[in-house]
Design an enzyme around this catalytic site. Sequence first.
Site, PDB file in Angstrom:
ATOM      1  N   LYS B 145       1.081  -1.179  -0.087  1.00 55.70           N
ATOM      2  CA  LYS B 145       0.043  -0.029  -0.040  1.00 55.70           C
ATOM      3  C   LYS B 145       0.814   1.356   0.155  1.00 55.70           C
ATOM      4  O   LYS B 145       2.218   1.223   0.358  1.00 55.70           O
ATOM      5  CB  LYS B 145      -0.906   0.244   1.135  1.00 55.70           C
ATOM      6  CG  LYS B 145      -0.151   0.101   2.404  1.00 55.70           C
ATOM      7  CD  LYS B 145      -1.136   0.764   3.414  1.00 55.70           C
ATOM      8  CE  LYS B 145      -0.194   1.591   4.612  1.00 55.70           C
ATOM      9  NZ  LYS B 145      -0.672   2.649   5.231  1.00 55.70           N
ATOM     10  N   LYS B 179      -3.564  -9.848  10.470  1.00 56.73           N
ATOM     11  CA  LYS B 179      -3.853  -9.873  11.925  1.00 56.73           C
ATOM     12  C   LYS B 179      -4.656 -11.028  12.517  1.00 56.73           C
ATOM     13  O   LYS B 179      -5.712 -11.127  11.967  1.00 56.73           O
ATOM     14  CB  LYS B 179      -4.325  -8.512  12.670  1.00 56.73           C
ATOM     15  CG  LYS B 179      -3.520  -7.264  12.456  1.00 56.73           C
ATOM     16  CD  LYS B 179      -2.735  -7.166  13.551  1.00 56.73           C
ATOM     17  CE  LYS B 179      -1.882  -5.716  13.175  1.00 56.73           C
ATOM     18  NZ  LYS B 179      -0.673  -5.488  13.979  1.00 56.73           N
ATOM     19  N   HIS B 237      -7.126   0.627   5.823  1.00 58.74           N
ATOM     20  CA  HIS B 237      -7.244   0.033   6.961  1.00 58.74           C
ATOM     21  C   HIS B 237      -8.634  -0.135   7.502  1.00 58.74           C
ATOM     22  O   HIS B 237      -9.194  -1.159   7.845  1.00 58.74           O
ATOM     23  CB  HIS B 237      -6.175   0.309   8.117  1.00 58.74           C
ATOM     24  CG  HIS B 237      -4.834   0.165   7.623  1.00 58.74           C
ATOM     25  ND1 HIS B 237      -4.335  -0.756   6.900  1.00 58.74           N
ATOM     26  CD2 HIS B 237      -3.995   1.097   8.081  1.00 58.74           C
ATOM     27  CE1 HIS B 237      -2.887  -0.338   6.648  1.00 58.74           C
ATOM     28  NE2 HIS B 237      -2.842   0.498   7.363  1.00 58.74           N
TER      29      HIS B 237
END
Lengths: 477, 477
Positions: B145, B179, B237
Amino acid sequence: MKPGHLFVVLGATGDLTRRKLIPALYHLMQRKDIDQSVMLAVARTAIDDEAYRAMAREALIDAGFNEDEVARWCNECLHYQQMGIEEGAATLATRVEELEAEHALSGNRIFYLALPPGAFAGEIRDLGEAGLNESEGWTRLVVEKPFGKDLASATELNQTVHEWFPEESVYRIDHYLGKETVQNLLVFRFANTIFESSWNRDRIAQVEIIVAESLGVEGRGNYYESAGVLRDMVQNHLSQLLALTAMEAPSAFDPVAVRNEKVKVFQSISPITSDDVVLGQYQGGEAAGRALKAYRDEPNTDADSDTPTYAALRIAINNWRWQGVPILLRTGKGLARRTTEIAVTYKPEPVSFFKSMRQNPNAGPDVLRLTLQPEEGFSLTIDVKDPTERAAVKSIPLSFTYEEEFGAIADAYETLLADVINGDQTLFVRADEVEESWRLYETLLDADLELHPYPAGSWGPTAADRLLPPGSAWSTS
Amino acid sequence: MKPGHLFVVLGATGDLTRRKLIPALYHLMQRKDIDQSVMLAVARTAIDDEAYRAMAREALIDAGFNEDEVARWCNECLHYQQMGIEEGAATLATRVEELEAEHALSGNRIFYLALPPGAFAGEIRDLGEAGLNESEGWTRLVVEKPFGKDLASATELNQTVHEWFPEESVYRIDHYLGKETVQNLLVFRFANTIFESSWNRDRIAQVEIIVAESLGVEGRGNYYESAGVLRDMVQNHLSQLLALTAMEAPSAFDPVAVRNEKVKVFQSISPITSDDVVLGQYQGGEAAGRALKAYRDEPNTDADSDTPTYAALRIAINNWRWQGVPILLRTGKGLARRTTEIAVTYKPEPVSFFKSMRQNPNAGPDVLRLTLQPEEGFSLTIDVKDPTERAAVKSIPLSFTYEEEFGAIADAYETLLADVINGDQTLFVRADEVEESWRLYETLLDADLELHPYPAGSWGPTAADRLLPPGSAWSTS
C-alpha cells in the site's frame, strides 16, 4: 436499616440452625444489613439460655467469627425456649411477648420451621391457635423443604398454612434460589440483549440441568427410602432451576410477576411419560476417590429396595419459546463428581465454512454453563480461529467465577434470610408453584418404572442416553 | 509442504524488508510451513551478496533467531541483485534464471514490490517487458500500500497491473488483514450462532472502528503532506475492517466469495457527505507521556498546512442487516493512546427490571471489543448481578488475549507471506475492492472541509461528538 424483629426458630437444636441459620443471621447483623434481630431458639430439649448460647458461640467461632463479638451477640440477642411436643404454643406466645417487651420490639416476628416435614402442619396449627399468626407488627412464616410428598399432601399442607397465614406472609425455602448464580440468571438473561435474543428454539439445541452428587445416601437411608430422587431433588431444586432458565420476561421484577412466569413454565410442560424418564440406583464402587457401598447395603435401606437414587428426564415445554427444544434434567447420588450446572448448548452454524478446520477435535458447539457447585461461575465456550495453525478452529471458554470476580460471596441462607427480613418473596416458592411442580411428576412418583443399576462413580445408567436427541451428547460427563 | 519458489523483493534495502519480510520468510522456513524458498533481494544500492547477507543476518539476530542457523540460511538461500532506476529488468531476468538453475527451482516466482508507490507502475511495466510476468511455474505479484491516491490513480494502476498480470496473480497487501483478530473475525462471526444471530440492526446500537496512534507524523512530513489521514488510514485499513465486520456470510470461505461480499458492503454504503465527517489536525501537547510538536511545526510540513491528521466519519450501510445502525470510524495521530479496535455496542434491553440497580455506574450496555493493538484480544462486556450488594448490576468483561490463550502469535506479514506462497488471495485486496473503497471517499479527498485543531494527547476534536447518535457516547476514549 430494617426495623427490628424477633426471629423464632422452631427446631433450633438441629443441624440446619447451627450450621446455617445462626451464622447467616449473625453475619447479616455484623454487615448491618439489618437493624435489630433478637433470636428465640425453640426446641424440645430441656436446656436454658446459657446452654444454648454456648452451643451457638461454638458454631459461630467454628464459622470463623471473632470470639468476643460472638459472645456479646449471644448474650444480648439470643434466647432459648423449651417446648414439648404436645404442649401447644401458649408458653411460646408468653415468652415472645416478654422478649418483645424486654428488647422494645414492635411486634415484627419471623417463625422459621426448621423441623422434620411431618411436624409442619401441627406446628402451624399450634402457632395459629396460640394467636402467633398475627401481631402488632408483621408476622412471617418460613417453611423448609420438602413441602409435601406429592400433589395431594402439598395441597393439604397449603390449606393448613392458609388457614392461619396469608400467602403474602409465607416463605417456602428452596435454598438453591439463594445461590448467586441463580439470582444472576435473571439479571443475566434480562439485562443482556445479546443472550436474551438467542434464548429460544431458533438458536438453542438443548438445555441441560444437572445436579450430580458424588456422595451416597450417607446414613440418611430412613429418609431416603421414603423420598427417592424425584422427591429429594427433581420436584424442588431441578424444577426451580428449570423454571428460572425457561421463564418469559416478567412484567416487573417483583414476587408476583416473577412467580407468575415460573408457574407458566410448569403449566406449559407437556405430560411427562415413562418414555421420558430413566431411573437408576447406585451399586458399589468408588465415587470421587471414595468407596461407596451399594444403596441397598446402606443402613436403613431395604435389601431389595427399588428406591431410585438417579433420575434423567426429558422435558418438553410446549410454548413459543421452547417448543421442540429438549430440556434434559439429570440428578443422582454416587456419581462421578459433585457438580450443579445449567448447560445451554447452542445450535451449530447452519452452514459451516470451517468444516475442514473443525476436524480439529478441540472445536464444538457453543455452550453456556452456569455453575452452582462446586463453585459458582459462568462460562461461555465459543469457537475462535486457532492462530497456531494455518486453518484450525478451537473452542475456548470465556468465563468467570463469582469468587474471583467479587471475592467471597454470601451463603444462600444469608441471602434468603435477608429477603425474609426485608419482606421480599421473589426467591421463595409460592403455593401454586409448589403444587404445579408436584403435578408435573405426579404420575411418575409411584409408577412401576424400570430401575437401572449403575456403578458408583459413573455418570449414571447408560440407558439414559436414549433421552438425548439423535447425534447429541451430554454436555457434562 | 509447498513447492519451492524464488522470492524476489524489489526495494530490498528498505525498512519493510529488513524488519518484516526477511524475518517472516525466515520463520516460515524454520516452521517448515513452506518447502524451499530462495530470496533474491533487489535494490539500487551497489552492494554484493555478502554485504546484503550481513545486513540480513543482523536483522534476523535482532529478531531473536539463532545466529548459526541464520548464517546458514543467509549463505544458502539469500542473494542480492543491484538494479538501476532506468535500467529495465533484463539483468534481473537473467539473474532469476541463473538462480533457478542453481537451486533447481521449477519457475515459481513471487515479485514483492516493497517500493514507494510512485514506482509501482514503472516497475510492473519493467517486469512485464522483461518477460518476468510469466514463467514455467506460477508467478505472483505482491503490491504494498498505498494502492493509488484516489479513484482515478487506483483505476489507472489496476489497468497497468492487468496489462501484465492477471488478477488471480495479484496480491495487494493491507497488513491489517494478516492480524489474527481480523482473521478470527470471520471465524468468530460465522462459527458461533450466538453472535451471528444478533449481528444486525435489531440488536446492535452502533459499531465503532478506531485506529488511534499516540505518535505524530514522526519525520514523515513529506509523505504525510501528500497523503493525509483519509488516504493514510481510512481508505485502506479502516475500510477493510469495516468490510469484514459488516459483510454477509459468503457462499464459501474462498477468495472469490469472501471478496465479493466485501465489495457488496462498499457498494451498500450511502454517499458520505461533509455532514458525516469531522477532520482535525493535532496541535502541540503530550501524547502517551511524550511531548509532541504541532503537526505544522514538524519538519517538511507547511507552516499553514491544512492536511488532516484526524478523521471521524459516520457511515450508513444501506442494506437489510445494517440500515439505521451508525458505523463510526475514527482515526488520528497524536491521540491519547495507541489502540486499534472494533467495538460493537449492543442495544440496551427493551425493558429494564434493573433500573434501580443500574444507578450503579459500573453497569452499561453490552460491548464486544475486538482489539488489534496494542495486543490482539477479545472482550465481551456483560452485565451480571453484583453479589456484594443486595441489588446491583455490574458490567464485567469476558475476555481473552491471543497471546495468553495461544502463546506468541505470528506477525501479520508472516501470515500474509504464507498466503502468497500458498496462493490464497482471501486476505488480499481485489482490484474492484480497492476501487470501490476509493470511490467511497472520492468527494471528501479534496473537499474544502473545516479542519478542527485538537491538542496532542486528547481523543481528537470534540466537534466529532456531533456524529454520535443522541444519548450515545464513544466506547473508547
